[in-house]
Write a protein that holds these residues in place. Structure first.
Motif, PDB file in Angstrom:
ATOM      1  N   MET A 164       0.851  -1.192   0.000  1.00 47.58           N
ATOM      2  CA  MET A 164       0.000   0.000   0.000  1.00 47.58           C
ATOM      3  C   MET A 164       0.886   1.240   0.000  1.00 47.58           C
ATOM      4  SD  MET A 164      -2.992   1.137   2.692  1.00 47.58           S
ATOM      5  CE  MET A 164      -4.119  -0.152   2.163  1.00 47.58           C
ATOM      6  N   SER A 165       0.623   2.162  -0.927  1.00 44.39           N
ATOM      7  CA  SER A 165       1.447   3.352  -1.069  1.00 44.39           C
ATOM      8  C   SER A 165       1.010   4.434  -0.081  1.00 44.39           C
ATOM      9  CB  SER A 165       1.343   3.895  -2.493  1.00 44.39           C
ATOM     10  OG  SER A 165       0.030   4.370  -2.741  1.00 44.39           O
ATOM     11  N   THR A 166       1.815   5.510  -0.021  1.00 43.42           N
ATOM     12  CA  THR A 166       1.492   6.637   0.854  1.00 43.42           C
ATOM     13  C   THR A 166       0.177   7.291   0.445  1.00 43.42           C
ATOM     14  OG1 THR A 166       3.853   7.035   1.170  1.00 43.42           O
ATOM     15  CG2 THR A 166       2.349   8.822   1.758  1.00 43.42           C
ATOM     16  N   ILE A 167      -0.065   7.361  -0.870  1.00 48.43           N
ATOM     17  CA  ILE A 167      -1.318   7.953  -1.355  1.00 48.43           C
ATOM     18  C   ILE A 167      -2.510   7.108  -0.919  1.00 48.43           C
ATOM     19  CG2 ILE A 167      -2.623   8.566  -3.423  1.00 48.43           C
ATOM     20  CD1 ILE A 167      -0.021   9.275  -4.772  1.00 48.43           C
ATOM     21  N   ASP A 168      -2.351   5.780  -0.967  1.00 46.45           N
ATOM     22  CA  ASP A 168      -3.428   4.899  -0.502  1.00 46.45           C
ATOM     23  C   ASP A 168      -3.728   5.147   0.974  1.00 46.45           C
ATOM     24  OD1 ASP A 168      -3.629   3.694  -2.996  1.00 46.45           O
ATOM     25  OD2 ASP A 168      -2.089   2.203  -2.516  1.00 46.45           O
ATOM     26  N   VAL A 169      -2.668   5.283   1.770  1.00 52.26           N
ATOM     27  CA  VAL A 169      -2.848   5.544   3.204  1.00 52.26           C
ATOM     28  C   VAL A 169      -3.578   6.870   3.416  1.00 52.26           C
ATOM     29  CG1 VAL A 169      -1.643   6.000   5.377  1.00 52.26           C
ATOM     30  CG2 VAL A 169      -0.827   4.194   3.853  1.00 52.26           C
ATOM     31  N   ALA A 170      -3.209   7.891   2.623  1.00 52.99           N
ATOM     32  CA  ALA A 170      -3.852   9.203   2.755  1.00 52.99           C
ATOM     33  C   ALA A 170      -5.349   9.107   2.461  1.00 52.99           C
ATOM     34  CB  ALA A 170      -3.187  10.205   1.816  1.00 52.99           C
ATOM     35  N   PHE A 171      -5.720   8.347   1.425  1.00 50.02           N
ATOM     36  CA  PHE A 171      -7.139   8.207   1.092  1.00 50.02           C
ATOM     37  C   PHE A 171      -7.888   7.410   2.161  1.00 50.02           C
ATOM     38  CE2 PHE A 171      -6.100   9.423  -3.347  1.00 50.02           C
ATOM     39  CZ  PHE A 171      -7.110  10.351  -3.530  1.00 50.02           C
ATOM     40  N   VAL A 172      -7.233   6.421   2.747  1.00 54.83           N
ATOM     41  CA  VAL A 172      -7.867   5.661   3.829  1.00 54.83           C
ATOM     42  C   VAL A 172      -8.137   6.576   5.021  1.00 54.83           C
ATOM     43  CG1 VAL A 172      -7.513   3.835   5.524  1.00 54.83           C
ATOM     44  CG2 VAL A 172      -6.942   3.432   3.131  1.00 54.83           C
ATOM     45  N   LEU A 173      -7.143   7.413   5.374  1.00 54.02           N
ATOM     46  CA  LEU A 173      -7.329   8.348   6.484  1.00 54.02           C
ATOM     47  C   LEU A 173      -8.444   9.346   6.184  1.00 54.02           C
ATOM     48  CD1 LEU A 173      -3.652   9.146   7.554  1.00 54.02           C
ATOM     49  CD2 LEU A 173      -5.336   7.806   8.808  1.00 54.02           C
ATOM     50  N   LEU A 174      -8.488   9.844   4.937  1.00 55.67           N
ATOM     51  CA  LEU A 174      -9.533  10.789   4.559  1.00 55.67           C
ATOM     52  C   LEU A 174     -10.914  10.148   4.662  1.00 55.67           C
ATOM     53  CD1 LEU A 174     -10.381  13.529   3.439  1.00 55.67           C
ATOM     54  CD2 LEU A 174      -9.994  12.638   1.127  1.00 55.67           C
ATOM     55  N   ALA A 175     -11.033   8.918   4.181  1.00 53.68           N
ATOM     56  CA  ALA A 175     -12.315   8.217   4.274  1.00 53.68           C
ATOM     57  C   ALA A 175     -12.712   8.001   5.730  1.00 53.68           C
ATOM     58  CB  ALA A 175     -12.228   6.880   3.541  1.00 53.68           C
ATOM     59  N   LEU A 176     -11.725   7.673   6.571  1.00 55.27           N
ATOM     60  CA  LEU A 176     -12.007   7.467   7.989  1.00 55.27           C
ATOM     61  C   LEU A 176     -12.468   8.762   8.645  1.00 55.27           C
ATOM     62  CD1 LEU A 176     -11.907   5.105   9.957  1.00 55.27           C
ATOM     63  CD2 LEU A 176      -9.581   5.779  10.571  1.00 55.27           C
ATOM     64  N   GLY A 191     -10.030   6.205  16.124  1.00 57.99           N
ATOM     65  CA  GLY A 191      -8.616   6.089  15.789  1.00 57.99           C
ATOM     66  C   GLY A 191      -7.925   4.980  16.550  1.00 57.99           C
ATOM     67  N   ILE A 192      -8.266   4.802  17.832  1.00 61.27           N
ATOM     68  CA  ILE A 192      -7.652   3.730  18.624  1.00 61.27           C
ATOM     69  C   ILE A 192      -8.023   2.365  18.055  1.00 61.27           C
ATOM     70  CG2 ILE A 192      -7.665   2.599  20.875  1.00 61.27           C
ATOM     71  CD1 ILE A 192      -7.997   5.350  22.117  1.00 61.27           C
ATOM     72  N   ALA A 193      -9.321   2.181  17.790  1.00 55.87           N
ATOM     73  CA  ALA A 193      -9.761   0.903  17.230  1.00 55.87           C
ATOM     74  C   ALA A 193      -9.122   0.666  15.863  1.00 55.87           C
ATOM     75  CB  ALA A 193     -11.287   0.881  17.121  1.00 55.87           C
ATOM     76  N   GLY A 194      -9.129   1.710  15.025  1.00 50.86           N
ATOM     77  CA  GLY A 194      -8.521   1.567  13.705  1.00 50.86           C
ATOM     78  C   GLY A 194      -7.025   1.352  13.781  1.00 50.86           C
ATOM     79  N   GLY A 195      -6.365   2.043  14.736  1.00 49.24           N
ATOM     80  CA  GLY A 195      -4.919   1.886  14.878  1.00 49.24           C
ATOM     81  C   GLY A 195      -4.530   0.492  15.314  1.00 49.24           C
ATOM     82  N   ALA A 196      -5.273  -0.057  16.285  1.00 56.47           N
ATOM     83  CA  ALA A 196      -4.975  -1.414  16.735  1.00 56.47           C
ATOM     84  C   ALA A 196      -5.176  -2.416  15.596  1.00 56.47           C
ATOM     85  CB  ALA A 196      -5.856  -1.767  17.929  1.00 56.47           C
ATOM     86  N   ALA A 197      -6.284  -2.260  14.856  1.00 54.34           N
ATOM     87  CA  ALA A 197      -6.547  -3.172  13.736  1.00 54.34           C
ATOM     88  C   ALA A 197      -5.504  -2.993  12.632  1.00 54.34           C
ATOM     89  CB  ALA A 197      -7.952  -2.925  13.191  1.00 54.34           C
ATOM     90  N   HIS A 201      -2.363  -2.007  12.788  1.00 52.71           N
ATOM     91  CA  HIS A 201      -1.019  -2.501  13.081  1.00 52.71           C
ATOM     92  C   HIS A 201      -0.985  -3.990  13.396  1.00 52.71           C
ATOM     93  CE1 HIS A 201       0.700   1.478  12.836  1.00 52.71           C
ATOM     94  NE2 HIS A 201      -0.284   1.929  13.582  1.00 52.71           N
ATOM     95  N   LEU A 202      -2.141  -4.622  13.431  1.00 47.97           N
ATOM     96  CA  LEU A 202      -2.164  -6.078  13.548  1.00 47.97           C
ATOM     97  C   LEU A 202      -2.023  -6.753  12.189  1.00 47.97           C
ATOM     98  CD1 LEU A 202      -4.935  -6.616  16.261  1.00 47.97           C
ATOM     99  CD2 LEU A 202      -2.488  -7.124  16.466  1.00 47.97           C
ATOM    100  N   VAL A 203      -2.148  -5.964  11.115  1.00 45.79           N
ATOM    101  CA  VAL A 203      -2.005  -6.498   9.756  1.00 45.79           C
ATOM    102  C   VAL A 203      -0.587  -6.198   9.277  1.00 45.79           C
ATOM    103  CG1 VAL A 203      -2.867  -6.441   7.391  1.00 45.79           C
ATOM    104  CG2 VAL A 203      -4.448  -6.116   9.315  1.00 45.79           C
ATOM    105  N   PRO A 204       0.280  -7.197   9.149  1.00 47.22           N
ATOM    106  CA  PRO A 204       1.691  -6.944   8.810  1.00 47.22           C
ATOM    107  C   PRO A 204       1.888  -6.253   7.469  1.00 47.22           C
ATOM    108  CG  PRO A 204       1.359  -9.195   9.598  1.00 47.22           C
ATOM    109  CD  PRO A 204      -0.003  -8.618   9.373  1.00 47.22           C
ATOM    110  N   ILE A 210      -1.511   5.366  19.154  1.00 47.01           N
ATOM    111  CA  ILE A 210      -1.653   4.613  20.392  1.00 47.01           C
ATOM    112  C   ILE A 210      -2.012   3.157  20.088  1.00 47.01           C
ATOM    113  CG2 ILE A 210      -4.111   4.906  20.943  1.00 47.01           C
ATOM    114  CD1 ILE A 210      -3.221   5.593  23.796  1.00 47.01           C
ATOM    115  N   GLY A 211      -2.722   2.934  18.969  1.00 44.78           N
ATOM    116  CA  GLY A 211      -2.985   1.558  18.562  1.00 44.78           C
ATOM    117  C   GLY A 211      -1.709   0.832  18.201  1.00 44.78           C
TER     118      GLY A 211
END
Length: 530
Positions: A1-13, A36-42, A44-47, A288-289
Motif C-alpha cells: 500500500m502506497s502513501t497515497i493509498d494511506v492518505a485516502f484511507v485516512l480521509l475516508a475514515l 482512531g484507537i480501534a482503527g490503529g490497533a486493527a 497494526h495487527l495487519v503486517p 496509540i494503537g
C-alpha cells in the motif's frame, strides 16, 4: 500500500467518523480518538500495512498555525480582558504547577531523568478546550466559562510551547541557565509579536487591493504558516507571531475584504480547522494503537493512568482553592464563579492536539545518557498518549452529564441570545436607514419604507429585490444598515454575550445580503481584476 493509498484511507475514515460524530451527544474529538484507537490497533495487527508516521520536524508546522490562527481570530477580546485574572491563573500558574507535578510523577514512576521528566511535564501541561467548548453549545454553559476556557487554551499553548522549547534544549544539550532563559524570553516574545504585526499589516494591505476572491483566500491560508516559519527561522516565538496575526486579521477583515471573500474564507477556514482537529485525533488513535500492539508493559500503562489522575487532581484542587485564596486577598475584580462552575472548569481539562503535536515533534535522537534509557522518546510519547486518551475519553464523555447534573448550564440560553441579538441588530439597521435618509438626496421614500419594513421584520434575502431594480442610493443605504447590524453582532461577541458559532452564523447572513446587493456573487470564481 502506497502513501497515497494511506492518505485516502485516512480521509475516508475522517469523513465516516465525522458523519457518526454528528449523530451522538459525545464531543467529536472523543469520537475521533475512539475510532482512531480501534482503527490503529486493527491497522497494526495487519503486517502488510505500512506504519502511519509523520516527520517530527513537520508536526508543529503542519498543525499549530491553523489551530492557533482560528482560536485567536474567534477570541472575544473585551470578554478576554474582563476575565484576564482567572485566565492567567489557569494558563500560567496552573500550567507551571502541572509541569512540576507531571515531572515528579514521571521521574518517580518510570525513571525518567529530571530533564526528560520536565519535557514530559511541558507536553501534557496545556489542556485543549476543543471538547469542552463543543459541549458548551449543547448545554448552554455560561459564556464567561467558555471565554475562560478558550482564553486559557490560547495562552497556555504559548506558555507550554515556550517552556517545551527550553526543556528540550536543556535535555539535548545537557545545559540549563536561568539567565539564558530570561534573555531568550525577553528577545523572543516582542520579536514574535512584531513579526505577527508586520505579516498581518502586509496581508491586510495586499488584500485591500486584491480584486480576486481566490487570491484573498490564498493569502489568508498562507500568512499563518509564513508568520510561524519566519518567527521560528529568526529564533522567535512562532506561537505569538500566529496569535498576533489572528488578532490583526480579525481587526482588518471587515475593513479590507469584500463580503464574498469573507464568505469564501470562512468556509475554507471552517473546513481546515475541522479537518486538522479530526486528523490529529485520528493520528492519536492510530499511534496509540500501534504502540499498544508493539511495545508498552503493564507497569508503564499503570504509570500513565496514575499520571493522568495526578494532573486531573491538581486541576480540580487548583480550581477549588486558588479562586478562594485570590478572593480572600481582595485581588479579584472579576465576577465570582460558583462552586458548580469551578468544578466544571476543573473537569474540563482534557488534553489533545497541542500535547500530541509536541510529543510527536520530539527529536528522534534524544541522548541516552540524559534520558536514562534508549526508549526515552517512546516513553514520553506513550505516557502523553495515555494521558490524552484517559482525559479525553473519561472527562470528555462525562463533561456533558456533569454540567447537566450540576445545573451549570442553560440549554435555552443560545435561543434567547439569538433572539436578543437579532432584535438589537434590526433596530440598529432601521436607525441606520433613517440616518442615511437625512444625508442622501433623491432617495426614493417608497424604497426607504420597504427597506425599513424588511429590516424591521428580519427578512433575509432583502438584497434580491435591490439587485432587481432599486437605485444606487437604495443599495448604499442597505449596506449602511447591514454594517450597523454587523457592528451590533461584533460588539455582542467581543463582550462575551454571544457565542462564536452564533456570531459567525449571523455574520454569514449579513455577508450574503451584502454580496447580493452589490452583485458580488459573480466574483466567486473571478481570478483577478480587469
Amino acid at each position: 500500500m502506497s502513501t497515497i493509498d494511506v492518505a485516502f484511507v485516512l480521509l475516508a475514515l475522517v469523513l465516516v467518523t465525522a458523519l457518526a460524530a454528528r449523530r451522538t451527544s459525545v464531543p467529536a474529538p472523543v469520537v475521533f480518538a475512539a475510532v482512531g484507537i480501534a482503527g490503529g490497533a486493527a491497522w497494526h495487527l495487519v503486517p502488510a500495512l505500512p506504519p502511519v508516521r509523520m516527520p517530527p520536524d513537520l508536526v508543529l508546522f503542519a498543525f499549530l498555525p491553523p489551530l492557533l490562527m482560528t482560536a485567536a481570530y474567534a477570541l472575544p477580546l473585551q470578554a478576554f480582558r474582563r476575565n484576564l485574572l482567572p485566565i492567567v491563573l489557569l494558563a500560567v500558574g496552573l500550567v507551571l504547577a502541572t509541569m512540576g507535578v507531571a515531572a515528579v510523577v514521571g521521574h518517580a514512576l518510570v525513571g525518567l531523568s529530571w530533564a526528560a521528566a520536565f519535557v514530559l511535564g511541558t507536553i501534557i501541561a496545556p489542556p485543549d478546550p476543543v471538547a469542552a467548548t463543543s459541549v458548551a453549545s449543547k448545554t448552554g454553559l455560561p459564556h464567561r466559562l467558555v471565554v475562560i476556557l478558550e482564553g486559557e487554551g490560547l495562552v497556555n499553548d504559548a506558555v507550554a510551547i515556550v517552556a517545551y522549547g527550553i526543556a528540550v534544549e536543556a535535555l539535548v544539550s545537557g545545559l540549563f541557565a536561568w539567565d539564558t532563559v530570561f534573555w531568550s524570553l525577553l528577545r523572543e516574545t516582542p520579536t514574535g509579536i512584531l513579526i505577527g504585526l508586520l505579516i498581518g499589516g502586509a496581508a491586510a494591505l495586499v488584500r485591500r487591493y486584491a480584486d480576486s476572491v481566490p487570491l484573498e483566500v490564498g493569502i489568508s491560508l498562507v500568512t499563518p504558516y509564513l508568520a510561524y516559519h519566519l518567527a521560528e527561522r529568526f529564533g522567535c516565538s512562532g506561537v505569538l507571531a500566529v496569535v498576533t496575526l489572528g488578532f490583526m486579521l480579525r481587526w482588518s477583515s471587515f475593513r479590507v475584504s469584500s463580503p464574498v471573500a469573507r464568505l469564501a474564507a470562512r468556509t475554507v477556514w471552517s473546513f481546515l480547522r475541522y479537518a486538522s482537529t479530526a486528523l490529529v485525533f485520528l493520528l492519536l488513535g492510530l499511534l496509540i494503537g500501534e504502540i499498544a500492539v508493539d511495545w508498552p508493559s503493564r507497569e508503564v500503562v499503570i504509570a500513565g493512568v496514575i499520571l493522568s489522575g495526578a494532573i486531573v487532581a491538581i486541576r480540580i484542587v487548583w480550581m477549588l482553592l486558588v479562586p478562594r485564596l485570590v478572593a480572600a486577598l481582595g485581588a479579584s475584580q472579576t465576577a465570582k464563579s460558583s462552586t458548580a462552575e469551578q468544578i466544571v472548569i476543573g473537569w474540563a481539562g482534557m488534553r489533545g492536539v497541542v500535547s500530541l503535536a509536541l510529543a510527536l515533534a520530539l527529536p528522534l535522537n534524544l541522548p541516552i545518557n540524559l534520558g536514562g534509557s534508549d526508549q526515552t522518546r517512546n516513553m514520553i510519547v506513550f505516557l502523553t498518549l495515555v494521558v490524552i486518551i484517559v482525559t479525553l475519553i473519561v472527562q470528555g464523555a462525562t463533561l456533558m452529564p456533569l454540567v447537566r447534573w450540576l445545573k451549570a448550564g442553560d440549554p435555552k440560553r443560545e435561543h434567547r441570545e439569538e433572539r436578543h441579538a437579532r432584535l438589537k441588530a434590526r433596530r440598529a439597521g432601521v436607525a441606520a436607514i433613517r440616518a442615511a435618509n437625512n444625508m442622501t438626496a433623491g432617495f426614493d421614500q417608497a424604497a426607504r419604507q420597504i427597506l425599513i419594513k424588511e429590516i424591521d421584520e428580519g427578512t433575509r434575502g432583502i438584497a434580491v429585490a435591490g439587485e432587481g431594480g432599486t437605485s444606487h442610493h437604495s443599495n448604499w443605504v442597505l449596506l449602511q444598515a447591514l454594517d450597523a447590524q454587523r457592528d451590533v453582532v461584533n460588539r455582542l461577541r467581543d463582550a462575551g454575550r454571544l457565542s462564536g458559532e452564533l456570531a459567525e452564523r449571523l455574520d454569514t447572513e449579513l455577508d450574503l445580503d451584502a454580496m447580493s446587493s452589490c452583485g458580488g456573487g459573480t466574483r466567486l470564481t473571478d481570478g483577478g481584476g480587469d
